[in-house]
Design a protein around this motif. Structure first.
Motif, short mmCIF file in Angstrom:
data_model
loop_
_atom_site.label_atom_id
_atom_site.label_comp_id
_atom_site.label_asym_id
_atom_site.label_seq_id
_atom_site.Cartn_x
_atom_site.Cartn_y
_atom_site.Cartn_z
N PRO A 1 0.83 -1.20 0.00
CA PRO A 1 0.00 0.00 0.00
C PRO A 1 0.87 1.25 0.00
O PRO A 1 1.78 1.37 0.82
N PRO A 2 0.64 2.16 -0.91
CA PRO A 2 1.52 3.32 -1.02
C PRO A 2 1.34 4.29 0.13
O PRO A 2 0.35 4.28 0.84
N ALA A 3 2.35 5.12 0.27
CA ALA A 3 2.31 6.14 1.32
C ALA A 3 1.28 7.20 0.98
O ALA A 3 0.90 7.38 -0.17
N SER A 4 0.83 7.88 1.99
CA SER A 4 -0.17 8.91 1.78
C SER A 4 0.21 10.13 2.61
O SER A 4 1.18 10.11 3.37
N PRO B 1 -6.33 5.38 -0.62
CA PRO B 1 -7.48 4.52 -0.93
C PRO B 1 -7.13 3.05 -1.13
O PRO B 1 -7.90 2.16 -0.74
N ILE B 2 -5.98 2.78 -1.70
CA ILE B 2 -5.59 1.38 -1.89
C ILE B 2 -5.35 0.71 -0.55
O ILE B 2 -5.75 -0.45 -0.32
N ALA B 3 -4.74 1.44 0.36
CA ALA B 3 -4.51 0.89 1.70
C ALA B 3 -5.83 0.69 2.43
O ALA B 3 -5.99 -0.25 3.22
N ALA B 4 -6.79 1.56 2.17
CA ALA B 4 -8.11 1.42 2.82
C ALA B 4 -8.81 0.16 2.35
O ALA B 4 -9.40 -0.58 3.15
N ILE B 5 -8.74 -0.12 1.06
CA ILE B 5 -9.38 -1.33 0.55
C ILE B 5 -8.65 -2.57 1.09
O ILE B 5 -9.28 -3.58 1.44
N ALA B 6 -7.33 -2.49 1.19
CA ALA B 6 -6.58 -3.61 1.78
C ALA B 6 -7.02 -3.86 3.22
O ALA B 6 -7.13 -5.01 3.66
N ASP C 1 -5.48 6.38 9.70
CA ASP C 1 -4.44 5.52 9.12
C ASP C 1 -5.00 4.11 8.90
O ASP C 1 -5.99 3.70 9.55
N ALA C 2 -4.38 3.41 7.99
CA ALA C 2 -4.94 2.13 7.52
C ALA C 2 -4.96 1.07 8.61
O ALA C 2 -5.88 0.26 8.68
N GLN D 1 -8.23 -0.97 9.87
CA GLN D 1 -8.33 -2.44 9.89
C GLN D 1 -8.76 -2.92 11.28
O GLN D 1 -9.64 -3.80 11.40
N ASN D 2 -8.16 -2.37 12.31
CA ASN D 2 -8.50 -2.79 13.68
C ASN D 2 -9.96 -2.49 14.01
O ASN D 2 -10.67 -3.32 14.57
#
Lengths: 368, 190
Positions: free
Chosen positions: A166-169, A176-181, A324-325, A329-330
């Motif tokens: 997931p790329p840095a933001s 957004p990619i990290a959010a979907i992950a 943050d991603a 997730q948590n």
């Protein structure tokens, strides 16, 4: 029936002689999904789903969503395909108003003759019977002609070249990619995922990997009504009694916030509203940019977005904002397994381009 | 006739006398085994007898904050369960509030069964009338989005109409609409 027989023979010929076949499943294909996977194995065909049919095929077998929200590998495969077996009404979001399949031989299987020729003229159309019956007939025709599974032609094209982290933001925002992950990592199986009309859904169409028991409700192909998934998700949570996640944009949730109170009154546990917050209508903003339209930014963007965690709290739900991603997730992981309802406002980096595809350009340039 | 249908279905409160069953109860008892358990319902003066009946026959009404919410929740229930899904609202403003949900049910092929409570007495001048007497007709308004829209202006039509509506919704996988006046809903079975 005579017409259908003729069309079946024509479809069989097309599929037998295809060098690079693909199968596209829309929601209508649900009753025939298992047989279509067998058919794909026999033909060596790549399988795609339209956005609303995303969970009909397990992600390990699917080559992705097409055409709206198509990942890069899906586009590569479609570009090289010669024959498309489309079990779909072929609306705008499954064929770019016909432009996506202009160079292909299309066999369309659909429930209603009204779906045929709406925006492209198929080489063959199969209508007049339930879709599952048509596919069964097609399978019966093909089996003796192709007695063994053909080698697939697309695996090299479909492979992700580099597994990117997931790329840095920007600090304080989630890529957004990290959010979907994060969503994918937190999602139980089985579960329900409801995708509203939001730029977040575009990322989900493109990158979220689901199984057939992580059923996805999406209503983009026929109607595209904002806040529909948010409201429908309460009914889906009740009727399924499964963990249910709805991904809704900040604008979408502003259209129908009061039903959060209904979810609270129903004491819905394992029910999560994930708000994709990026300060307004990012998707419309992308369209304005694509079309070089000159309008004030207030057309789509807000100066002072609501504090959604407070809104949720006001209705009696637990509201939380994540930036943050890992925290996303948590929170998702706990909320999808615990008491609820829970509203999670995810601060998404608005500077990352929305994968709007070419929807607005297609609208503007499609044949009249 | 109607009490026999209710008893046959095996639902509902056991009445002390025949007078305790309304047409709304009998109509819903006639379809209770064929529809989704959950029933999004927005209460108003003209459909309370329907909501009372939904509880009485063993359905599980849920109470959204708006007709739009009810209509879209019904979409979700129908999508998940693949069953005809009842949605109880009032006529006129109630029906117009769920038109967007009815539209999406129509284009996505979801079997919603909208049952609206019409005002009592056609031509009585009620501000919420949707019977078309001196304003728009709700069944005319919904017709573009449904496989069948009907004004059930008698007890018999309400009971038969709801059964037919559920059958059509299930077989065509499309929404339907039955509009039942309050006095018909509350009429005692005979």
């Amino acid at each position: 029936m005579k017409g259908l027989d003729t069309s079946l023979r024509a479809a069989t010929r097309e599929l037998c002689s295809a060098r690079c076949p693909v199968i596209l499943l829309g929601p209508e294909a649900a009753p025939a999904a298992l047989l279509l996977v067998e058919l794909a194995e026999r033909l060596g065909a790549a399988i795609f789903t339209t956005p609303d049919a995303k969970s009909l095929i397990d992600h390990r077998r699917s080559s992705g969503t097409f055409s709206f929200g198509a990942p890069a590998n899906a586009r590569r495969i479609i570009e090289r395909a010669d024959v498309v077996l489309a079990v779909s009404a072929l609306g705008e979001f499954s064929c770019r108003l016909g432009e996506a399949f202009r160079q292909h031989r299309v066999i369309q299987v659909t429930e209603s003759v009204m779906d045929v020729g709406r925006n492209l003229e198929p080489a063959v159309s199969l209508v007049g019977m339930p879709i599952s019956a048509i596919i069964a007939l097609l399978w019966a025709e093909l089996q003796p002609l192709i007695p063994a599974a053909r080698k697939d032609w697309f695996s090299e094209l479909g492979r992700d070249v580099i597994a990117e982290p997931p790329p840095a933001s920007r600090p304080g925002f989630i890529h957004p990619i990290a959010a979907i992950a994060a969503v994918q990592s937190a999602l139980p199986d089985p579960a329900r995922v409801c995708l509203d009309v939001t730029s977040g859904a575009l990322h989900a169409y493109e990158r979220l990997k689901v199984t057939t028991s992580q059923r996805v409700f999406s209503s983009i192909e026929k109607g595209a009504c904002m806040s529909e998934a948010l409201l429908a998700s309460i009914g889906i949570r009740l009727a399924s009694n499964l963990p249910t996640l709805v991904l809704v944009g900040d604008w979408g949730v502003c259209m129908a916030p009061a039903e959060l109170h209904t979810a609270v009154e129903l004491e819905l546990d394992r029910y999560v509203v994930l708000i994709w917050a990026n300060s307004g209508g990012a998707f419309i903003g992308a369209g304005v940019e694509q079309q070089k339209i000159v309008v004030p930014e207030q057309v789509w963007r807000w100066r002072f977005p609501p504090d959604f965690a407070q809104v949720a709290s006001g209705y009696g739900a637990r509201g939380v904002t994540v930036t943050d991603a890992k925290a996303l997730q948590n929170e998702l992981s706990c909320a999808l397994r615990g008491a609820g309802p829970v509203v999670i406002e995810a601060s998404i980096d608005a500077t990352i381009p929305v994968p709007a595809g070419d929807r607005f350009l297609t609208l503007g340039e499609a044949r009249a | 006739m109607y009490e026999t249908q209710l008893a046959d279905a095996g639902y509902g409160l056991q009445p002390a006398s025949n007078d305790s069953r309304t047409v709304a109860m009998v109509a819903l008892a006639g379809v209770v085994g064929e529809v989704a358990r959950w029933v999004p319902s927005v209460a108003g003066g003209n459909n309370m007898a329907l909501i009372e009946a939904a509880y009485a026959v063993g359905l599980s009404p849920v109470h959204p904050r708006s007709e739009a919410g009810a209509g879209f929740m019904a979409n979700g229930i129908a999508w998940e369960s693949k069953l005809p899904t009842l949605c109880l609202v009032i006529t006129s403003v109630g029906v117009y509030g769920l038109m967007q949900a009815l539209y999406t049910a129509s284009v996505n092929g979801r079997p919603l069964v909208v049952v609206s409570g019409e005002v009592s007495g056609t031509g009585s001048g009620s501000v919420q009338a949707g019977d078309g007497w001196d304003g728009p007709s709700v069944t005319v308004a919904t017709r573009s989005f449904t496989a069948w829209s009907v004004d059930a202006s008698s007890a018999e039509l309400a009971i038969r109409g709801l059964r037919r509506a559920v059958r059509i919704a299930r077989e065509k996988s499309l929404p339907v609409h039955v509009n039942i006046p309050l006095e018909v809903q509350k009429e005692r079975s005979r």
